[in-house]
Design a protein around this motif. Structure first.
Motif, PDB file in Angstrom:
ATOM      1  N   LYS A  20       0.836  -1.206   0.000  1.00 21.76           N
ATOM      2  CA  LYS A  20       0.000   0.000   0.000  1.00 21.76           C
ATOM      3  C   LYS A  20       0.869   1.253   0.000  1.00 21.76           C
ATOM      4  O   LYS A  20       0.513   2.252  -0.628  1.00 21.76           O
ATOM      5  CB  LYS A  20      -0.905   0.000   1.238  1.00 21.76           C
ATOM      6  N   ILE A  23       1.974   1.879  -3.502  1.00 20.64           N
ATOM      7  CA  ILE A  23       0.875   2.424  -4.307  1.00 20.64           C
ATOM      8  C   ILE A  23       0.738   3.916  -4.059  1.00 20.64           C
ATOM      9  O   ILE A  23       0.633   4.714  -4.995  1.00 20.64           O
ATOM     10  CB  ILE A  23      -0.440   1.689  -3.988  1.00 20.64           C
ATOM     11  N   ASN A  24       0.746   4.314  -2.797  1.00 18.85           N
ATOM     12  CA  ASN A  24       0.597   5.730  -2.452  1.00 18.85           C
ATOM     13  C   ASN A  24       1.785   6.561  -2.913  1.00 18.85           C
ATOM     14  O   ASN A  24       1.629   7.561  -3.629  1.00 18.85           O
ATOM     15  CB  ASN A  24       0.419   5.891  -0.940  1.00 18.85           C
ATOM     16  N   ARG A  84      -7.873   9.539  -2.485  1.00 18.54           N
ATOM     17  CA  ARG A  84      -8.194   8.129  -2.670  1.00 18.54           C
ATOM     18  C   ARG A  84      -8.530   7.771  -4.115  1.00 18.54           C
ATOM     19  O   ARG A  84      -8.750   6.603  -4.427  1.00 18.54           O
ATOM     20  CB  ARG A  84      -9.376   7.746  -1.770  1.00 18.54           C
ATOM     21  N   TYR A  87      -5.949   7.717  -9.055  1.00 18.34           N
ATOM     22  CA  TYR A  87      -5.643   6.840 -10.189  1.00 18.34           C
ATOM     23  C   TYR A  87      -6.196   7.413 -11.497  1.00 18.34           C
ATOM     24  O   TYR A  87      -5.719   7.093 -12.574  1.00 18.34           O
ATOM     25  CB  TYR A  87      -6.188   5.425  -9.958  1.00 18.34           C
ATOM     26  N   PHE A 144      -1.526  -7.579   1.972  1.00 18.53           N
ATOM     27  CA  PHE A 144      -2.726  -6.791   2.229  1.00 18.53           C
ATOM     28  C   PHE A 144      -3.611  -7.520   3.236  1.00 18.53           C
ATOM     29  O   PHE A 144      -3.403  -8.699   3.535  1.00 18.53           O
ATOM     30  CB  PHE A 144      -3.515  -6.562   0.941  1.00 18.53           C
ATOM     31  N   ARG A 148      -9.035  -7.450   1.107  1.00 19.29           N
ATOM     32  CA  ARG A 148      -8.322  -6.721   0.044  1.00 19.29           C
ATOM     33  C   ARG A 148      -7.457  -7.687  -0.781  1.00 19.29           C
ATOM     34  O   ARG A 148      -7.406  -7.597  -2.004  1.00 19.29           O
ATOM     35  CB  ARG A 148      -7.480  -5.618   0.665  1.00 19.29           C
ATOM     36  N   THR A 385     -10.925   2.234  -2.271  1.00 21.77           N
ATOM     37  CA  THR A 385      -9.762   1.672  -1.581  1.00 21.77           C
ATOM     38  C   THR A 385      -8.714   1.216  -2.595  1.00 21.77           C
ATOM     39  O   THR A 385      -8.857   1.417  -3.788  1.00 21.77           O
ATOM     40  CB  THR A 385     -10.180   0.498  -0.680  1.00 21.77           C
ATOM     41  N   TYR A 386      -7.676   0.555  -2.096  1.00 22.28           N
ATOM     42  CA  TYR A 386      -6.512   0.214  -2.932  1.00 22.28           C
ATOM     43  C   TYR A 386      -6.844  -0.769  -4.053  1.00 22.28           C
ATOM     44  O   TYR A 386      -6.134  -0.822  -5.052  1.00 22.28           O
ATOM     45  CB  TYR A 386      -5.407  -0.369  -2.045  1.00 22.28           C
ATOM     46  N   GLU A 387      -7.898  -1.557  -3.888  1.00 30.83           N
ATOM     47  CA  GLU A 387      -8.283  -2.479  -4.948  1.00 30.83           C
ATOM     48  C   GLU A 387      -8.543  -1.745  -6.259  1.00 30.83           C
ATOM     49  O   GLU A 387      -8.299  -2.275  -7.348  1.00 30.83           O
ATOM     50  CB  GLU A 387      -9.540  -3.265  -4.556  1.00 30.83           C
ATOM     51  N   PHE A 389      -7.017   0.752  -7.548  1.00 33.13           N
ATOM     52  CA  PHE A 389      -5.795   1.039  -8.295  1.00 33.13           C
ATOM     53  C   PHE A 389      -5.423  -0.163  -9.170  1.00 33.13           C
ATOM     54  O   PHE A 389      -5.057  -0.001 -10.329  1.00 33.13           O
ATOM     55  CB  PHE A 389      -4.653   1.381  -7.340  1.00 33.13           C
ATOM     56  N   THR A 390      -5.531  -1.366  -8.597  1.00 30.51           N
ATOM     57  CA  THR A 390      -5.218  -2.570  -9.374  1.00 30.51           C
ATOM     58  C   THR A 390      -6.167  -2.706 -10.545  1.00 30.51           C
ATOM     59  O   THR A 390      -5.747  -2.928 -11.691  1.00 30.51           O
ATOM     60  CB  THR A 390      -5.301  -3.825  -8.481  1.00 30.51           C
TER      61      THR A 390
END
Length: 423
Positions: A20, A23-24, A84, A87, A144, A148, A385-387, A389-390
């Motif tokens: 994470k 990613i950030n 958030r 992306y 993760f 997630r 959330t981070y999902e 970005f993927t």
């Protein structure tokens, strides 16, 4: 600087399944640096407009910031939304990078390496935390958290699925991909998250029915054999896994399911209430990350605060709707809801038509990941959330690649050039 941007993007893609922080940090560096470079070179406008699809996503992002600023959450919600959802801001830089040959292919290999490392970490956790013993309490995470990791693993597995049967891919690479996919399936089973399980199953079934009917029967046979082998060699594990599958439809004794149904019901009622009584909240939303307090107050005002907790054995959440569609509707309002989901569905419809015309594994892979994304979104509120970005990097891998002109257009362009030269 161009080389630096490319390296940062590769490192960012590697972070998608493992970090994470990566990613950030790497994502922010890429966005800031790519904007700065394109502005300095006076090319930002060109690469914003390079893809009409990407251009509209940027419009959605800007509208999201403005709507949050005008919502109950105000400026704070606008800043939170920006942090958030940045992306969307990858579009100009990626459009620029994707002009180089082999960039997409390199990104795919790096993503596979990231996935493999995440799978190995999850299996390592299985050894350390459970000593390779499958039990009913097992919930396996990786780099993760549990849910997630299940979602990210499912997205990338569906993305890779068409490549497992591509005759154009080298046999050694194909075998390697199949081994990684099998390990990913093992990790997903151990993850014990029913939403990603169901999403993967529907995604695989969609692939077999639409793109590869030839192996449908053999796949069903393989699944049956696998279950029989599991039952023979590890009956306790087989029964636990079978009960977990059955629990997906259990809404009486499974309080996790009861909690989700109750949350969906009360979130829909909240949206209906806002439509009748509070038009500002209905159209603009409560504001990003400003939902919990407002929703809790609403539940208390209608006298159901204690009831929902008792009926669900405290499996009711006021901050997470456990549904991406309802989260967007209530936090962002109906305007953003219609723009985001409406445009995404339109895009996926076009993607589906194109996948039927072209033998392109990336098109099919992105579409399958999208099927998983839409299905899993019914059960998880992962929209911010981070999902994301993927999933969106997978989407960008296709939509931002410069499309080749058709033969008809090439002939037409040659004729125009010839006439101009003749004149």
């Amino acid at each position: 600087m161009e080389y630096f941007l490319e390296i940062i993007m590769y490192l960012f893609v590697f972070s998608l399944c493992v970090s994470k922080v990566g990613i950030n940090a790497l994502g922010a560096i890429f966005v800031i640096t790519s904007f700065g470079y394109l502005i300095k070179k006076r090319m930002l406008k060109k690469y914003v407009k390079k893809s009409s699809v990407g251009y509209f996503f940027l419009v959605i992002f800007i509208v999201g910031v403005l709507l949050n600023a005008a919502s109950l959450g105000g400026l704070k919600s606008a800043v939170n939304y920006l942090s958030r959802n940045f992306y969307f801001l990858f579009i100009p830089g990626l459009s620029f990078i994707f002009e180089k040959n082999k960039t997409r292919e390199k990104m795919e290999y790096i993503l596979i390496a990231s996935l493999f490392l995440g799978i190995i970490k999850s299996i390592y956790n299985f050894k350390v935390n459970y000593n390779f013993e499958y039990n009913k309490f097992l919930r396996l995470e990786s780099f993760f958290s549990i849910m997630r990791w299940g979602s990210v693993l499912m997205f990338v597995m569906l993305f890779l699925l068409p490549k497992l049967f591509d005759k154009k891919i080298d046999v050694k690479i194909k075998i390697t991909l199949r081994i990684i996919w099998a390990l990913g399936l093992f990790s997903l089973i151990l993850n014990n998250s029913r939403g990603p399980w169901l999403a993967l199953f529907i995604g695989v079934l969609f692939y077999l029915l639409v793109y590869n009917k030839k192996i449908l029967v053999s796949s069903i046979f393989l699944i049956i054999i696998s279950f029989l082998c599991l039952k023979t060699t590890h009956e306790n594990g087989y029964n636990l896994f079978k009960n977990k599958i059955y629990s997906i439809s259990d809404t009486k004794s499974d309080y996790s399911n009861k909690g989700r149904l109750e949350m969906w019901k009360r979130n829909l009622e909240f949206a209906s209430y806002n439509f009748r009584e509070d038009k500002r909240t209905f159209f603009l939303g409560t504001g990003f990350r400003n939902f919990e307090g407002i929703f809790k107050t609403y539940i208390k005002n209608i006298g159901l605060y204690e009831e929902v907790q008792i009926n669900t054995k405290n499996n009711f959440s006021f901050s997470d709707s456990h549904n991406s569609y309802l989260m967007v509707l209530n936090q962002m309002g109906i305007i953003y809801f219609m723009m985001f989901w409406g445009y995404l569905m339109y895009l996926l419809y076009k993607l589906f038509l194109e996948s039927l015309e072209k033998e392109d594994d990336t098109i099919k892979g992105v579409l399958l990941a999208s099927v998983g994304f839409l299905v899993c979104g019914i059960f998880y509120g992962y929209i911010f959330t981070y999902e994301m970005f993927t999933y969106f990097i997978l989407l960008y891998m296709y939509i931002l690649i410069p499309k080749q002109d058709s033969l008809k257009n090439k002939v037409k362009n040659i004729e125009i050039i010839y006439k101009e030269r003749k004149v």
